[in-house]
Design a protein around this motif. Structure first.
Motif, PDB file in Angstrom:
ATOM      1  N   GLY A 124      38.246  51.961  32.460  1.00  0.00           N
ATOM      2  CA  GLY A 124      38.361  51.898  31.007  1.00  0.00           C
ATOM      3  C   GLY A 124      38.759  50.525  30.509  1.00  0.00           C
ATOM      4  N   LEU A 125      39.596  49.822  31.253  1.00  0.00           N
ATOM      5  CA  LEU A 125      40.014  48.479  30.865  1.00  0.00           C
ATOM      6  C   LEU A 125      38.888  47.467  31.071  1.00  0.00           C
ATOM      7  CD1 LEU A 125      43.576  48.526  32.447  1.00  0.00           C
ATOM      8  CD2 LEU A 125      42.983  48.834  30.034  1.00  0.00           C
ATOM      9  N   VAL A 126      38.104  47.660  32.119  1.00  0.00           N
ATOM     10  CA  VAL A 126      36.981  46.754  32.380  1.00  0.00           C
ATOM     11  C   VAL A 126      35.983  46.800  31.234  1.00  0.00           C
ATOM     12  CG1 VAL A 126      34.989  46.356  33.891  1.00  0.00           C
ATOM     13  CG2 VAL A 126      37.240  46.830  34.884  1.00  0.00           C
ATOM     14  N   VAL A 127      35.727  47.988  30.718  1.00  0.00           N
ATOM     15  CA  VAL A 127      34.740  48.117  29.634  1.00  0.00           C
ATOM     16  C   VAL A 127      35.368  47.912  28.257  1.00  0.00           C
ATOM     17  CG1 VAL A 127      33.255  49.630  30.999  1.00  0.00           C
ATOM     18  CG2 VAL A 127      35.002  50.651  29.525  1.00  0.00           C
ATOM     19  N   ASN A 128      36.694  47.836  28.178  1.00  0.00           N
ATOM     20  CA  ASN A 128      37.378  47.608  26.910  1.00  0.00           C
ATOM     21  C   ASN A 128      38.500  46.592  27.117  1.00  0.00           C
ATOM     22  OD1 ASN A 128      38.241  47.845  24.247  1.00  0.00           O
ATOM     23  ND2 ASN A 128      39.476  49.678  24.652  1.00  0.00           N
ATOM     24  N   PRO A 129      38.129  45.356  27.469  1.00  0.00           N
ATOM     25  CA  PRO A 129      39.135  44.319  27.742  1.00  0.00           C
ATOM     26  C   PRO A 129      39.722  43.780  26.440  1.00  0.00           C
ATOM     27  CG  PRO A 129      36.945  43.378  27.869  1.00  0.00           C
ATOM     28  CD  PRO A 129      36.757  44.844  27.596  1.00  0.00           C
ATOM     29  N   PRO A 130      40.663  42.854  26.515  1.00  0.00           N
ATOM     30  CA  PRO A 130      41.230  42.268  25.296  1.00  0.00           C
ATOM     31  C   PRO A 130      40.147  41.644  24.412  1.00  0.00           C
ATOM     32  CG  PRO A 130      42.532  41.659  27.208  1.00  0.00           C
ATOM     33  CD  PRO A 130      41.307  42.327  27.736  1.00  0.00           C
ATOM     34  N   GLN A 131      40.241  41.913  23.112  1.00  0.00           N
ATOM     35  CA  GLN A 131      39.256  41.438  22.149  1.00  0.00           C
ATOM     36  C   GLN A 131      39.774  40.183  21.440  1.00  0.00           C
ATOM     37  OE1 GLN A 131      36.152  43.052  21.990  1.00  0.00           O
ATOM     38  NE2 GLN A 131      37.105  44.017  23.796  1.00  0.00           N
ATOM     39  N   PRO A 132      38.857  39.380  20.862  1.00  0.00           N
ATOM     40  CA  PRO A 132      39.304  38.203  20.103  1.00  0.00           C
ATOM     41  C   PRO A 132      40.341  38.583  19.052  1.00  0.00           C
ATOM     42  CG  PRO A 132      36.923  38.167  20.365  1.00  0.00           C
ATOM     43  CD  PRO A 132      37.380  39.498  20.897  1.00  0.00           C
ATOM     44  N   GLY A 133      41.418  37.807  18.996  1.00  0.00           N
ATOM     45  CA  GLY A 133      42.498  38.086  18.063  1.00  0.00           C
ATOM     46  C   GLY A 133      43.651  38.856  18.671  1.00  0.00           C
ATOM     47  N   GLU A 134      43.411  39.503  19.837  1.00  0.00           N
ATOM     48  CA  GLU A 134      44.496  40.211  20.515  1.00  0.00           C
ATOM     49  C   GLU A 134      45.280  39.227  21.375  1.00  0.00           C
ATOM     50  OE1 GLU A 134      43.274  44.834  20.953  1.00  0.00           O
ATOM     51  OE2 GLU A 134      42.353  43.507  22.450  1.00  0.00           O
ATOM     52  N   PRO A 135      46.570  39.500  21.607  1.00  0.00           N
ATOM     53  CA  PRO A 135      47.420  38.525  22.301  1.00  0.00           C
ATOM     54  C   PRO A 135      46.957  38.139  23.694  1.00  0.00           C
ATOM     55  CG  PRO A 135      48.709  40.451  21.568  1.00  0.00           C
ATOM     56  CD  PRO A 135      47.306  40.662  21.130  1.00  0.00           C
ATOM     57  N   SER A 136      46.301  39.047  24.402  1.00  0.00           N
ATOM     58  CA  SER A 136      45.934  38.770  25.801  1.00  0.00           C
ATOM     59  C   SER A 136      44.538  38.174  25.945  1.00  0.00           C
ATOM     60  CB  SER A 136      46.014  40.056  26.631  1.00  0.00           C
ATOM     61  OG  SER A 136      47.306  40.600  26.609  1.00  0.00           O
ATOM     62  N   HIS A 137      43.799  38.034  24.851  1.00  0.00           N
ATOM     63  CA  HIS A 137      42.386  37.660  24.956  1.00  0.00           C
ATOM     64  C   HIS A 137      42.192  36.282  25.589  1.00  0.00           C
ATOM     65  CE1 HIS A 137      38.506  36.011  23.418  1.00  0.00           C
ATOM     66  NE2 HIS A 137      38.092  37.186  23.855  1.00  0.00           N
ATOM     67  N   GLU A 138      42.955  35.295  25.152  1.00  0.00           N
ATOM     68  CA  GLU A 138      42.758  33.935  25.639  1.00  0.00           C
ATOM     69  C   GLU A 138      42.990  33.850  27.144  1.00  0.00           C
ATOM     70  OE1 GLU A 138      44.471  29.374  24.962  1.00  0.00           O
ATOM     71  OE2 GLU A 138      45.078  30.996  23.609  1.00  0.00           O
ATOM     72  N   ASN A 139      44.071  34.432  27.626  1.00  0.00           N
ATOM     73  CA  ASN A 139      44.356  34.376  29.059  1.00  0.00           C
ATOM     74  C   ASN A 139      43.348  35.194  29.853  1.00  0.00           C
ATOM     75  OD1 ASN A 139      46.204  33.481  31.232  1.00  0.00           O
ATOM     76  ND2 ASN A 139      46.502  35.690  31.512  1.00  0.00           N
ATOM     77  N   PHE A 140      42.937  36.339  29.299  1.00  0.00           N
ATOM     78  CA  PHE A 140      41.927  37.160  29.974  1.00  0.00           C
ATOM     79  C   PHE A 140      40.642  36.369  30.172  1.00  0.00           C
ATOM     80  CE2 PHE A 140      38.080  39.743  29.364  1.00  0.00           C
ATOM     81  CZ  PHE A 140      38.133  40.518  30.503  1.00  0.00           C
TER      82      PHE A 140
ATOM     83  N   GLN B 197      34.099  57.539  26.622  1.00  0.00           N
ATOM     84  CA  GLN B 197      33.680  57.012  25.320  1.00  0.00           C
ATOM     85  C   GLN B 197      33.656  55.485  25.334  1.00  0.00           C
ATOM     86  OE1 GLN B 197      36.221  58.693  22.305  1.00  0.00           O
ATOM     87  NE2 GLN B 197      35.727  60.803  22.870  1.00  0.00           N
ATOM     88  N   ASP B 198      34.673  54.884  25.963  1.00  0.00           N
ATOM     89  CA  ASP B 198      34.706  53.421  26.056  1.00  0.00           C
ATOM     90  C   ASP B 198      33.560  52.897  26.916  1.00  0.00           C
ATOM     91  OD1 ASP B 198      36.931  53.333  24.448  1.00  0.00           O
ATOM     92  OD2 ASP B 198      38.366  53.041  26.087  1.00  0.00           O
ATOM     93  N   VAL B 199      33.256  53.591  28.016  1.00  0.00           N
ATOM     94  CA  VAL B 199      32.121  53.198  28.850  1.00  0.00           C
ATOM     95  C   VAL B 199      30.835  53.248  28.035  1.00  0.00           C
ATOM     96  CG1 VAL B 199      30.693  53.829  30.833  1.00  0.00           C
ATOM     97  CG2 VAL B 199      33.185  53.851  31.042  1.00  0.00           C
ATOM     98  N   ALA B 200      30.661  54.321  27.272  1.00  0.00           N
ATOM     99  CA  ALA B 200      29.447  54.470  26.469  1.00  0.00           C
ATOM    100  C   ALA B 200      29.315  53.330  25.457  1.00  0.00           C
ATOM    101  CB  ALA B 200      29.447  55.823  25.765  1.00  0.00           C
ATOM    102  N   ARG B 201      30.404  52.957  24.817  1.00  0.00           N
ATOM    103  CA  ARG B 201      30.359  51.839  23.862  1.00  0.00           C
ATOM    104  C   ARG B 201      30.001  50.529  24.571  1.00  0.00           C
ATOM    105  NH1 ARG B 201      34.401  54.734  20.907  1.00  0.00           N
ATOM    106  NH2 ARG B 201      36.045  54.039  22.343  1.00  0.00           N
ATOM    107  N   TYR B 202      30.586  50.340  25.752  1.00  0.00           N
ATOM    108  CA  TYR B 202      30.292  49.134  26.529  1.00  0.00           C
ATOM    109  C   TYR B 202      28.811  49.061  26.888  1.00  0.00           C
ATOM    110  CZ  TYR B 202      29.774  46.542  30.922  1.00  0.00           C
ATOM    111  OH  TYR B 202      29.321  45.717  31.920  1.00  0.00           O
ATOM    112  N   VAL B 203      28.269  50.153  27.416  1.00  0.00           N
ATOM    113  CA  VAL B 203      26.864  50.180  27.824  1.00  0.00           C
ATOM    114  C   VAL B 203      25.962  49.933  26.621  1.00  0.00           C
ATOM    115  CG1 VAL B 203      25.029  51.660  28.739  1.00  0.00           C
ATOM    116  CG2 VAL B 203      27.275  51.653  29.831  1.00  0.00           C
TER     117      VAL B 203
END
Length: 503
Positions: free
Chosen positions: A366-382, A141-147
């Motif tokens: 799954g993580l590649v297609v759903n990485p940290p999003q803006p506002g999440e703690p890991s987004h800036e470093n990612f 499902q995450d891959v489909a959203r990414y694509v």
């Protein structure tokens, strides 16, 4: 022969059975094994790489060499070349592998939430369980959203997503479905030359017919529809062409195909009734100004229903390339478009035979297609790590082109994308003859000499295919910048010395 030793009878001991029966030969010999396996070649890990491993061992044993280390630039293995993993990905995988860490306050909450979602999708909440054969449902499902997001809103059905053991697994699986017939009706598959040796190896193993179409080196390794037509027309006399494979961005040639080229290829496939296979594992690796990655699926659907409702397409992606470089986890996916429903059922059956792809690789995909999003703690470093990795690759792509083009007798097209350079090298006729005397291709002779004298491990262009009378090598741009500069300097010095010796 009872009571007499094999040695006294003049026979090797192991050749005489204890009961005195005649010697029993091996069931499996080089003459009785599957003949198609003997046709398989894979230059990326061929004889020159085996010799590189031997040289590393000799250096470790204190043997004197004209170099201090072996620098391997033969394969797109980013982490082996020193690229650092993305912190967020490894944090989530650590949490999934050892869930007790979910209680550790040093892990960010977005990593913990991703890990919990993955574990909840696994049998027994364990990444050690089998998944569904098509892959973990939440990851698909995450891959489909990414694509769908990547392609500007073009719908992606999760049921058309198959998680795979790297992209290679998906490519070989599709080829298995396509290959049939005997003699002049045997399936032919069109592959680019130069090509990634996975394709020729898989076709050899499957007993399919390889149809070569040549990329245009003078036009930065672009595809040419006239060349596709030539290759197709010539092949129809001895096989049944059914599929056309494209690698974009290119391996080993580093080109990025423009949108018009992709449209022309889709029209060609529609006209000639060819199944399209789009290898898009380098889709984030685009460096050159004016170049942009266009997915075959997006272009297909933007061309309208005349094509989007009829052209059959399988596209492939992987965790091994781009900014991730996570080759060892063997994560990937393929998306199928316009596949016959009965064939799709057979595909699902075929992938079920191997139970499932490695679950850690699925989780990573799954993580590649759903990485940290803006506002999440890991987004800036990612984003910082992702940008730094891709920027470093872009710098090394430019450096490689610039340095190689300063060497008389070496010409290098711009490395527009992917992770490789495929420069043309001039080899003096005297060296060509010496190579022939040793039973080697001239560029293999060149690369082996380069390895023995400098410790630089590259792959000869003959392992990828090239036009007759031309010679190349493939090198990755992955080594750290300091080592890459050493590598390029050594290649420059060697080529000048080699040319002078054989002139």
């Amino acid at each position: 022969m009872s009571g007499l030793s094999a040695t006294r009878c003049g026979l090797p001991k192991e050749s005489v059975a204890e009961n005195g029966a005649p010697p029993r030969g091996k069931v499996l010999t080089i003459d009785t094994m599957n003949p198609t396996v003997k046709m398989v070649e894979y230059a990326v890990r061929g004889p020159i790489v085996q010799r590189a491993v031997e040289l590393e061992k000799e250096l470790s044993e204190g043997r004197k060499k004209p170099f201090q280390e072996v620098i391997k630039a033969n394969i797109g293995d980013a982490h082996a070349m020193g690229q650092q993993p993305i912190t967020f990905f490894r944090q989530v995988l650590a949490l999934c592998s050892y869930p007790e860490l979910l209680n550790d306050s040093t892990f960010p909450e977005d990593a913990k939430s991703r890990a919990r979602r993955i574990l909840q999708s696994c049998g027994g909440n364990s990444m050690g369980s089998y998944s569904a054969s098509q892959g973990i449902d939440s990851v698909r499902q995450d891959v489909a959203r990414y694509v769908q997001q990547r392609d500007g809103g073009v719908y992606c059905d999760p049921d058309n997503i198959y998680l795979t053991t790297g992209a290679s697994d998906g490519i070989v699986t599709m080829l298995k479905l396509l290959v049939c017939g005997e003699g002049a009706s045997r399936t032919g598959v069109m592959i680019s030359i130069p090509q990634y040796p996975l394709y020729s190896a898989a076709l050899a193993e499957l007993g399919a017919v390889q149809i070569n179409y040549y990329l245009n080196e003078e036009a930065c390794w672009s595809m040419d529809i006239g060349e596709l037509q030539r290759a197709l027309d010539e092949a129809r006399g001895h096989c049944n062409p059914r599929a056309l494979c494209i690698i974009n961005p290119g391996n080993p040639t580093g080109q990025v195909q423009n949108r018009k080229c992709i449209e022309d290829v889709i029209r060609f496939a529609a006209k000639e009734r060819l199944f399209l296979m789009a290898d898009e594992v380098y889709q984030d690796n685009v460096y050159a100004d004016g170049c942009e990655f266009h997915s075959f699926k997006k272009v297909l659907f933007e061309m309208g229903p005349e094509y989007s409702n009829t052209v059959e397409l399988a596209s492939f992606h992987s965790t091994s390339k781009c900014y991730m470089g996570e080759c060892g986890f063997r994560g990937g996916y393929m998306e199928i478009i316009n596949m016959d429903d009965e064939v799709k059922a057979q595909l699902t059956k075929l992938v079920s035979v191997r139970l499932c792809p490695p679950v850690p690789g699925q989780a990573l995909m799954g993580l590649v297609v759903n990485p940290p999003q803006p506002g999440e703690p890991s987004h800036e470093n990612f984003m910082k790590e992702r940008t730094a990795t891709l920027s470093a690759l872009a710098d090394k792509a430019r450096l490689t082109e610039e340095v190689l083009n300063t060497v008389p007798g070496i010409s290098c097209n711009p490395v527009q994308g992917a992770m490789y350079s495929f420069p043309r090298i001039s080899i003096p006729e005297k060296a060509v003859k010496e190579a022939a005397g040793q039973g080697q291709q001239p560029d293999m002779f060149y690369c082996m000499r380069l390895l023995e004298e400098t410790g630089i491990c590259l792959v000869p262009g003959s392992g990828f295919g090239q036009k007759d009378g031309t010679y190349h090598f493939r090198m990755t741009i992955l080594p750290p910048a300091d080592k890459l500069k050493i590598l390029l300097s050594k290649v420059k010095e060697f080529h000048q010395r080699f040319t002078k010796q054989y002139s």
